[in-house]
Motif scaffolding. Structure first.
Motif, PDB file in Angstrom:
ATOM      1  N   HIS A   2      -6.455  30.117  49.535  1.00 53.01           N
ATOM      2  CA  HIS A   2      -5.501  29.019  48.928  1.00 53.01           C
ATOM      3  C   HIS A   2      -6.329  27.961  48.383  1.00 53.01           C
ATOM      4  O   HIS A   2      -6.335  27.655  47.198  1.00 53.01           O
ATOM      5  CB  HIS A   2      -4.470  28.529  49.966  1.00 53.01           C
ATOM      6  N   THR A   3      -7.249  27.587  49.197  1.00 50.18           N
ATOM      7  CA  THR A   3      -8.265  26.408  48.725  1.00 50.18           C
ATOM      8  C   THR A   3      -9.104  26.904  47.618  1.00 50.18           C
ATOM      9  O   THR A   3      -9.505  26.213  46.611  1.00 50.18           O
ATOM     10  CB  THR A   3      -8.748  25.815  49.850  1.00 50.18           C
ATOM     11  N   ALA A   4      -9.641  27.951  47.717  1.00 57.63           N
ATOM     12  CA  ALA A   4     -10.597  28.678  46.590  1.00 57.63           C
ATOM     13  C   ALA A   4      -9.829  28.783  45.458  1.00 57.63           C
ATOM     14  O   ALA A   4     -10.498  28.473  44.363  1.00 57.63           O
ATOM     15  CB  ALA A   4     -10.939  29.938  47.205  1.00 57.63           C
ATOM     16  N   ILE A   5      -8.720  29.264  45.646  1.00 56.47           N
ATOM     17  CA  ILE A   5      -7.985  29.507  44.105  1.00 56.47           C
ATOM     18  C   ILE A   5      -7.758  28.086  43.477  1.00 56.47           C
ATOM     19  O   ILE A   5      -7.862  27.727  42.332  1.00 56.47           O
ATOM     20  CB  ILE A   5      -6.392  30.157  44.441  1.00 56.47           C
ATOM     21  N   GLU A   6      -7.387  27.226  44.256  1.00 50.96           N
ATOM     22  CA  GLU A   6      -7.148  25.707  43.816  1.00 50.96           C
ATOM     23  C   GLU A   6      -8.283  25.127  43.302  1.00 50.96           C
ATOM     24  O   GLU A   6      -8.158  24.510  42.306  1.00 50.96           O
ATOM     25  CB  GLU A   6      -6.399  24.931  45.083  1.00 50.96           C
ATOM     26  N   LEU A   7      -9.457  25.122  43.987  1.00 50.89           N
ATOM     27  CA  LEU A   7     -10.699  24.586  43.520  1.00 50.89           C
ATOM     28  C   LEU A   7     -10.983  25.350  42.263  1.00 50.89           C
ATOM     29  O   LEU A   7     -11.654  24.620  41.178  1.00 50.89           O
ATOM     30  CB  LEU A   7     -11.730  24.511  44.642  1.00 50.89           C
ATOM     31  N   CYS A   8     -11.018  26.525  42.279  1.00 49.82           N
ATOM     32  CA  CYS A   8     -11.525  27.245  41.266  1.00 49.82           C
ATOM     33  C   CYS A   8     -10.566  26.730  39.733  1.00 49.82           C
ATOM     34  O   CYS A   8     -11.165  26.471  38.910  1.00 49.82           O
ATOM     35  CB  CYS A   8     -11.214  28.986  41.296  1.00 49.82           C
ATOM     36  N   MET A   9      -9.436  27.037  39.902  1.00 51.51           N
ATOM     37  CA  MET A   9      -8.687  26.786  38.753  1.00 51.51           C
ATOM     38  C   MET A   9      -8.707  25.263  38.390  1.00 51.51           C
ATOM     39  O   MET A   9      -8.650  24.720  37.141  1.00 51.51           O
ATOM     40  CB  MET A   9      -6.942  27.179  39.018  1.00 51.51           C
ATOM     41  N   ARG A  10      -8.705  24.311  39.284  1.00 52.14           N
ATOM     42  CA  ARG A  10      -8.855  22.796  38.990  1.00 52.14           C
ATOM     43  C   ARG A  10     -10.328  22.689  38.400  1.00 52.14           C
ATOM     44  O   ARG A  10     -10.402  21.797  37.289  1.00 52.14           O
ATOM     45  CB  ARG A  10      -8.882  21.976  40.127  1.00 52.14           C
ATOM     46  N   SER A  11     -11.371  23.227  38.869  1.00 48.35           N
ATOM     47  CA  SER A  11     -12.694  23.134  38.112  1.00 48.35           C
ATOM     48  C   SER A  11     -12.754  23.457  36.910  1.00 48.35           C
ATOM     49  O   SER A  11     -13.540  23.195  36.267  1.00 48.35           O
ATOM     50  CB  SER A  11     -13.731  23.397  39.218  1.00 48.35           C
ATOM     51  N   VAL A  12     -12.341  24.740  36.662  1.00 45.32           N
ATOM     52  CA  VAL A  12     -12.341  25.105  35.296  1.00 45.32           C
ATOM     53  C   VAL A  12     -11.757  24.125  34.417  1.00 45.32           C
ATOM     54  O   VAL A  12     -12.466  24.247  33.321  1.00 45.32           O
ATOM     55  CB  VAL A  12     -11.443  26.482  35.014  1.00 45.32           C
ATOM     56  N   PHE A  13     -10.516  23.605  34.591  1.00 42.67           N
ATOM     57  CA  PHE A  13     -10.217  22.855  33.374  1.00 42.67           C
ATOM     58  C   PHE A  13     -10.218  21.191  33.795  1.00 42.67           C
ATOM     59  O   PHE A  13      -9.837  20.436  33.070  1.00 42.67           O
ATOM     60  CB  PHE A  13      -8.646  23.027  33.352  1.00 42.67           C
ATOM     61  N   CYS A  14     -11.008  21.004  34.906  1.00 46.56           N
ATOM     62  CA  CYS A  14     -11.320  19.499  35.015  1.00 46.56           C
ATOM     63  C   CYS A  14     -10.108  18.868  35.454  1.00 46.56           C
ATOM     64  O   CYS A  14     -10.036  17.475  35.014  1.00 46.56           O
ATOM     65  CB  CYS A  14     -12.468  18.885  34.246  1.00 46.56           C
ATOM     66  N   ALA A 150     -16.707  22.122  33.051  1.00 42.68           N
ATOM     67  CA  ALA A 150     -15.862  23.197  33.150  1.00 42.68           C
ATOM     68  C   ALA A 150     -16.847  24.180  33.898  1.00 42.68           C
ATOM     69  O   ALA A 150     -17.680  24.574  33.434  1.00 42.68           O
ATOM     70  CB  ALA A 150     -15.153  23.459  32.155  1.00 42.68           C
ATOM     71  N   GLN A 151     -15.945  24.881  35.091  1.00 39.43           N
ATOM     72  CA  GLN A 151     -16.660  25.882  35.606  1.00 39.43           C
ATOM     73  C   GLN A 151     -16.187  27.365  34.967  1.00 39.43           C
ATOM     74  O   GLN A 151     -15.433  28.078  35.759  1.00 39.43           O
ATOM     75  CB  GLN A 151     -16.256  26.012  37.158  1.00 39.43           C
ATOM     76  N   CYS A 152     -16.424  27.315  33.672  1.00 36.75           N
ATOM     77  CA  CYS A 152     -15.975  28.638  32.998  1.00 36.75           C
ATOM     78  C   CYS A 152     -17.281  28.723  31.886  1.00 36.75           C
ATOM     79  O   CYS A 152     -17.839  27.993  31.579  1.00 36.75           O
ATOM     80  CB  CYS A 152     -14.659  28.469  32.428  1.00 36.75           C
ATOM     81  N   VAL A 153     -16.983  29.953  31.028  1.00 41.76           N
ATOM     82  CA  VAL A 153     -17.802  30.194  29.869  1.00 41.76           C
ATOM     83  C   VAL A 153     -17.022  29.819  28.743  1.00 41.76           C
ATOM     84  O   VAL A 153     -15.585  30.502  28.462  1.00 41.76           O
ATOM     85  CB  VAL A 153     -18.293  31.533  29.794  1.00 41.76           C
ATOM     86  N   PHE A 154     -17.518  29.309  27.834  1.00 46.65           N
ATOM     87  CA  PHE A 154     -16.920  29.063  26.357  1.00 46.65           C
ATOM     88  C   PHE A 154     -17.558  30.082  25.569  1.00 46.65           C
ATOM     89  O   PHE A 154     -18.741  30.333  25.532  1.00 46.65           O
ATOM     90  CB  PHE A 154     -17.291  27.513  25.729  1.00 46.65           C
ATOM     91  N   LEU A 155     -16.567  30.583  24.690  1.00 42.36           N
ATOM     92  CA  LEU A 155     -16.809  31.854  23.963  1.00 42.36           C
ATOM     93  C   LEU A 155     -17.346  31.188  22.693  1.00 42.36           C
ATOM     94  O   LEU A 155     -17.703  32.101  21.699  1.00 42.36           O
ATOM     95  CB  LEU A 155     -15.567  32.736  23.686  1.00 42.36           C
TER      96      LEU A 155
END
Length: 156
Positions: A2-14, A150-155
């Protein structure tokens, strides 16, 4: 999970909380359902290593599992963790779990910015009356964020 999903999604979009402009040391959390709704508006422009619908369903299930104490079959947790793994670390076809264009990232974040509304005369009059006789509505703002955090890759 639960926390991993939340942290991941929040950190992707800050996107994690609003700043209260009246009390700068106070943060007001942004509900994850709002984040998933904002993602849904740009879903076709975002590449997820795991289907985002599944991520949202697993998040809701794990929220109920964590906070309400609902227990399903123990094997479900063992299945879900490896299933979500590519979201957090990427997959053989995607070196990072979430990819999108720079513009898409800004559109999702813009969904959390307050929008000025055009009010009719009667709405302005009612708002002025309410401001005189009730507590002022909280002034909130989304903290500034830079794409490099942001914890993602920009294309692009």
């Amino acid at each position: 999970m639960h926390t991993a999903i939340e942290l991941c999604m929040r950190s992707v979009f800050c996107v994690s909380s609003y700043e209260d402009l009246d009390k700068p040391d106070r943060l007001i959390p942004i509900d994850m359902s709002r984040l998933f709704e904002a993602i849904k508006t740009q879903q076709s422009e975002i590449e997820f290593a795991v289907d985002v619908h599944d991520v949202q369903k697993i998040y809701r299930w794990s929220n109920f599992y964590l906070h309400a104490g609902a227990r399903d079959y123990p094997s479900i947790v063992g299945f879900v963790h490896p299933y979500l793994h590519p979201l957090f670390v990427g997959s053989p076809s995607m070196l990072v779990g979430i990819r999108m264009k720079w513009e898409t990232w800004h559109v999702v974040r813009a969904g959390f910015l307050p929008e000025p509304k055009a009010l009719s005369f009667s709405q302005r009059l009612a708002a002025a009356w309410q401001a005189l006789w009730s507590q002022r509505k909280k002034a909130l703002q989304l903290p500034n964020a830079e794409e490099r955090h942001a914890q993602c890759v920009f294309l692009d």
